[in-house]
Design an enzyme around this catalytic site. Structure first.
Site, PDB file in Angstrom:
ATOM      1  N   THR A   1      44.772  62.994  30.209  1.00  0.00           N
ATOM      2  CA  THR A   1      46.110  62.445  29.982  1.00  0.00           C
ATOM      3  C   THR A   1      47.189  63.359  30.549  1.00  0.00           C
ATOM      4  O   THR A   1      47.102  64.580  30.431  1.00  0.00           O
ATOM      5  CB  THR A   1      46.371  62.263  28.471  1.00  0.00           C
ATOM      6  OG1 THR A   1      45.335  61.493  27.898  1.00  0.00           O
ATOM      7  CG2 THR A   1      47.700  61.576  28.227  1.00  0.00           C
ATOM      8  N   GLY A  54      43.072  54.614  23.865  1.00  0.00           N
ATOM      9  CA  GLY A  54      43.271  55.974  23.368  1.00  0.00           C
ATOM     10  C   GLY A  54      44.646  56.195  22.782  1.00  0.00           C
ATOM     11  O   GLY A  54      45.432  55.259  22.590  1.00  0.00           O
ATOM     12  N   THR A  66      48.072  65.819  23.875  1.00  0.00           N
ATOM     13  CA  THR A  66      46.933  65.474  24.703  1.00  0.00           C
ATOM     14  C   THR A  66      45.683  66.009  24.032  1.00  0.00           C
ATOM     15  O   THR A  66      45.741  66.933  23.224  1.00  0.00           O
ATOM     16  CB  THR A  66      47.076  66.072  26.117  1.00  0.00           C
ATOM     17  OG1 THR A  66      45.996  65.619  26.943  1.00  0.00           O
ATOM     18  CG2 THR A  66      47.067  67.587  26.092  1.00  0.00           C
ATOM     19  N   GLY A  67      44.548  65.403  24.351  1.00  0.00           N
ATOM     20  CA  GLY A  67      43.303  65.867  23.765  1.00  0.00           C
ATOM     21  C   GLY A  67      42.406  64.729  23.359  1.00  0.00           C
ATOM     22  O   GLY A  67      42.364  63.679  24.010  1.00  0.00           O
TER      23      GLY A  67
END
Length: 342
Positions: free
Chosen positions: A183, A213, A234-235
């Site tokens: 991302t 997501g 993010t992640g």
């Protein structure tokens, strides 16, 4: 100021260029975010943004994206977008040309066609090779649990187990990092305090078809409020979206926390419930003060890189910054030693 996750210089530099055009106005931060992220989509930044790479289990690529206006709190987002390459631009059209917030799947692609976006394949030769290699290795890793045959050694098709094991974790061989993440999230603030945030992703590899997501979920991948500031994350999206980290960080700043205190409190909130996750969060207040925090499941010390453009360093307005993560160390495959490393 422009901030984005990971080492995507081209996105930040393009957003910074647009932000410094002379026309001004609220639309300029929107143009900056959309323009910067579009550049990353076009260039397939690290093959993790835009078309290509990261197919789902069927070998197909889909995209998620979001744009949020911190002055009006309006949002445009798309999820599981297929056959359209400009995900962030489609998200902008959702914001500007509908009363909706989020469009997904075929409906999102049909809307994009109506707005003039052409159909284009999102798959590439690399996508096909990645899927073939994954299948040849018994579909490892994958995102199934509590099914038979054993998803840790088989491709299925799967059936649900009669008994549900709440402790059964997914096959967690996937670890996010500089070579495997999915991302770009970005925040832009102009001199008048107008804020926009945006996200774009082609998702994690080999997810179930139809998975959406955190990037397109308001308050998860990104959130903005001109009165307070913004946050981008993010992640591991399937974990992060449960906690709405970007919204929490903005609300923490509204309650009086500094950006550093805000991001740390959110990471600790997630760690309270889930030790094994990969995630990073950046918060910036409306005055341009910012901070980042991250957490990882790694064998060695892990750090998170992000890009900042601002007038603070006139000779180097765009620069990379690094923050060390709290981690869970794997001492041996059978022994897990939970520590905090700074």
């Amino acid at each position: 100021m422009v901030i984005n996750t990971w080492s995507f210089f081209v996105a930040n530099e393009e957003a910074w260029r647009i932000l410094n055009l002379k026309k001004g106005g609220i639309g300029q931060t929107r143009d900056a975010v959309v323009g910067g992220i579009s550049e990353c989509e076009r260039l397939q930044c690290h093959k993790e943004v835009g078309y290509g790479a990261n197919p789902d289990e069927r070998g197909d690529v889909s995209l998620d994206a979001l744009v949020m206006d911190g002055s009006t709190m309006e949002i445009g987002a798309v999820g599981d977008l297929r056959r359209i390459r400009s995900a962030i631009k489609v998200a902008r059209h959702v914001l500007e040309h509908t009363h909706h917030t989020l469009l997904v799947g075929d409906g999102a692609a049909d809307f994009a066609n109506a707005m003039g976006f052409p159909n284009e394949t999102l798959n590439t030769a690399e996508t096909t090779a990645m899927t073939q290699n994954w299948t040849e290795h018994n579909c490892q890793p994958n995102f199934w649990r509590n099914v038979y045959p054993d998803p840790k050694s088989s491709c299925g098709p799967y059936k649900p187990l009669n008994s549900w094991d709440e402790h059964a974790s997914r096959n967690d061989q996937v670890e996010l990092g500089p070579d495997n993440h999915d991302t770009i999230t970005m925040a832009a603030i102009d001199e008048e305090g107008n804020i926009h945030v945006g996200t774009s992703t082609n998702g994690l590899r080999h997810t179930l078809p139809g998975r959406v997501g955190d990037a397109s979920i308001p308050g998860s991948g990104a959130y903005a409020d001109n009165e307070v500031g913004a946050a981008v994350a993010t992640g591991d999206g399937d974990v992060l979206m449960r906690f709405l980290p970007s919204l929490r960080a903005v609300e923490a700043m509204r309650a009086g926390k500094t950006p550093a205190q805000a991001v740390e409190s959110v990471i600790q909130r997630i760690r309270k419930h889930i030790d094994r996750f990969e995630g990073a969060l950046i918060a910036v207040d409306r005055f341009g003060n910012y901070s980042a925090a991250c957490h990882g499941v790694v064998y060695l010390k892990q750090s998170f890189r992000f890009i900042v453009s601002s007038p603070a360093y006139p000779n180097q307005p765009t620069r990379r910054e690094v923050v060390k993560c709290t981690t869970v160390l794997k001492e041996t495959p059978s022994e897990l030693d939970r520590q905090v490393i700074w």
